[in-house]
Design a protein around this motif. Structure first.
Motif, mmCIF file in Angstrom:
data_model
loop_
_atom_site.group_PDB
_atom_site.id
_atom_site.type_symbol
_atom_site.label_atom_id
_atom_site.label_comp_id
_atom_site.label_asym_id
_atom_site.label_seq_id
_atom_site.Cartn_x
_atom_site.Cartn_y
_atom_site.Cartn_z
ATOM 1 N N GLN A 183 0.855 -1.188 0.000
ATOM 2 C CA GLN A 183 0.000 0.000 0.000
ATOM 3 C C GLN A 183 0.886 1.231 0.000
ATOM 4 N N ALA A 184 0.715 2.084 -1.019
ATOM 5 C CA ALA A 184 1.546 3.276 -1.159
ATOM 6 C C ALA A 184 0.854 4.535 -0.668
ATOM 7 N N PHE A 185 -0.465 4.516 -0.562
ATOM 8 C CA PHE A 185 -1.200 5.719 -0.171
ATOM 9 C C PHE A 185 -2.607 5.316 0.246
ATOM 10 N N GLY A 186 -3.187 6.057 1.194
ATOM 11 C CA GLY A 186 -4.563 5.808 1.596
ATOM 12 C C GLY A 186 -5.105 6.953 2.417
ATOM 13 N N ARG A 187 -6.298 7.444 2.075
ATOM 14 C CA ARG A 187 -6.913 8.511 2.861
ATOM 15 C C ARG A 187 -8.380 8.660 2.487
ATOM 16 N N ALA A 196 -15.303 10.249 0.313
ATOM 17 C CA ALA A 196 -14.734 9.284 -0.629
ATOM 18 C C ALA A 196 -13.402 8.788 -0.090
ATOM 19 N N GLY A 197 -13.102 7.540 -0.358
ATOM 20 C CA GLY A 197 -11.847 6.958 0.080
ATOM 21 C C GLY A 197 -10.955 6.630 -1.106
ATOM 22 N N PHE A 198 -9.654 6.835 -0.940
ATOM 23 C CA PHE A 198 -8.672 6.538 -1.975
ATOM 24 C C PHE A 198 -7.574 5.660 -1.382
ATOM 25 N N THR A 199 -7.229 4.584 -2.082
ATOM 26 C CA THR A 199 -6.118 3.734 -1.683
ATOM 27 C C THR A 199 -5.312 3.383 -2.929
ATOM 28 N N LEU A 200 -4.001 3.483 -2.825
ATOM 29 C CA LEU A 200 -3.107 3.165 -3.939
ATOM 30 C C LEU A 200 -2.244 1.967 -3.554
ATOM 31 N N TYR A 201 -2.257 0.938 -4.413
ATOM 32 C CA TYR A 201 -1.450 -0.256 -4.188
ATOM 33 C C TYR A 201 -0.462 -0.452 -5.335
ATOM 34 N N GLU A 202 0.732 -0.898 -4.980
ATOM 35 C CA GLU A 202 1.675 -1.349 -6.000
ATOM 36 C C GLU A 202 1.686 -2.874 -6.004
ATOM 37 N N HIS A 220 -11.099 3.385 -5.154
ATOM 38 C CA HIS A 220 -11.727 4.601 -4.629
ATOM 39 C C HIS A 220 -13.251 4.491 -4.696
ATOM 40 N N THR A 221 -13.884 5.406 -3.987
ATOM 41 C CA THR A 221 -15.358 5.497 -3.997
ATOM 42 C C THR A 221 -15.805 6.861 -4.493
ATOM 43 N N ALA A 222 -14.949 7.551 -5.255
ATOM 44 C CA ALA A 222 -15.298 8.864 -5.814
ATOM 45 C C ALA A 222 -16.076 8.667 -7.116
ATOM 46 N N THR A 223 -17.195 7.973 -7.002
ATOM 47 C CA THR A 223 -18.061 7.687 -8.139
ATOM 48 C C THR A 223 -19.412 8.359 -7.900
ATOM 49 N N LEU A 245 -7.023 13.948 -9.977
ATOM 50 C CA LEU A 245 -8.165 14.363 -10.783
ATOM 51 C C LEU A 245 -9.480 13.970 -10.116
ATOM 52 N N ARG A 246 -9.532 12.743 -9.614
ATOM 53 C CA ARG A 246 -10.749 12.248 -8.968
ATOM 54 C C ARG A 246 -11.078 13.068 -7.721
#
Length: 250
Positions: A183-187, A196-202, A220-223, A245-246
């Motif tokens: 996990q590289a990022f999450g907030r 909305a939640g964002f999580t970045l995985y490598e 993410h849940t930015a839909t 962008l999201r």
């Protein structure tokens, strides 16, 4: 904030239980915290004005292996109902970014104040770049052979973005012999008035020729309807640009 008679286990349970984004904490951090033997809490920063308040707390845990782990807690009443909300982060830069996005007294946004009104303003502005920043060089990877080619297929199959990796990448990954997920990022943040939640995985893959290929997955849940969505990119930069962008970061 702290009860002197509260055990470390009770303190940790209380922190995780009230945090709105506890599900975003890295699994490895939560697992390490299970061995916590002692803890210390300190107030890191505090801002109170015009009915709004914001505090940042630093929770340090001593673990059974002699190492320590820090949780940063952001407490604020900037939500719609004015009640105190809590968020947890494992990195100081992440909690500062979250704090910088909160509304300020007088209806100005986090970046609308003139210089000199807040000693932390410059620092808060500076960490806006964390969404776009490249992470420091990682430690040596530990690849795990576990149906890695199939894992790559599943990651690519659930990607919904137009710019997802093509058949050339899929073909290369069909020869994956091991992989590692990080996990590289999450907030959590607000997008057009909705949480909305964002999580970045490598997803890093080791190929049979000893070369490495990474897929960068944004969850993410930015839909429009708040549903969960997965996007996959070939580079970390492209993935962070998509998150920016999201989230409509300005």
């Amino acid at each position: 904030m702290s009860d002197p008679y509260e055990t470390t286990e009770e303190h940790l349970e209380r922190l995780l239980g009230r945090a709105l984004n506890s599900f975003d904490l890295p699994d490895v951090a939560v697992e390490r915290l299970e061995s916590a033997l002692a803890h210390s809490t300190s107030l890191h920063s505090s801002h109170h004005s015009a009915g709004l308040h914001r505090e940042t707390f630093k929770h340090v845990f001593l673990l059974a292996d002699g190492s320590s782990l820090v949780l940063w807690e952001l407490a604020h009443n900037a939500g719609r109902d004015g009640t105190t909300q809590h968020e947890l982060y494992t990195e100081a830069t992440e909690v500062r970014l979250a704090a910088s996005r909160l509304p300020r007294p007088g209806g100005t946004d986090a970046f609308g104040l003139p210089g000199g009104d807040d000693a932390d303003l410059d620092a808060d502005l500076e960490i806006l770049a964390t969404l776009m920043a490249t992470r420091p060089a990682a430690a040596r990877r530990i690849f795990i052979p576990d149906d890695s080619a199939d894992h790559a297929r599943r990651v690519l199959r659930r990607a919904e973005n137009a710019g997802r990796p093509g058949q050339d990448i899929a073909l290369r990954l069909s020869g994956a012999v091991a992989h590692q997920i990080t996990q590289a990022f999450g907030r959590q943040c607000s997008v057009e008035g909705r949480d909305a939640g964002f999580t970045l995985y490598e997803h890093a893959f080791l190929l049979c020729d000893n070369s490495e290929v990474s897929l960068w997955e944004v969850e993410h849940t930015a839909t429009p309807d708040g549903r969960h969505m997965c996007e996959v990119y070939e580079t970390e930069r492209a993935a962070r640009e998509a998150m920016e962008l999201r989230a409509r970061v300005r």
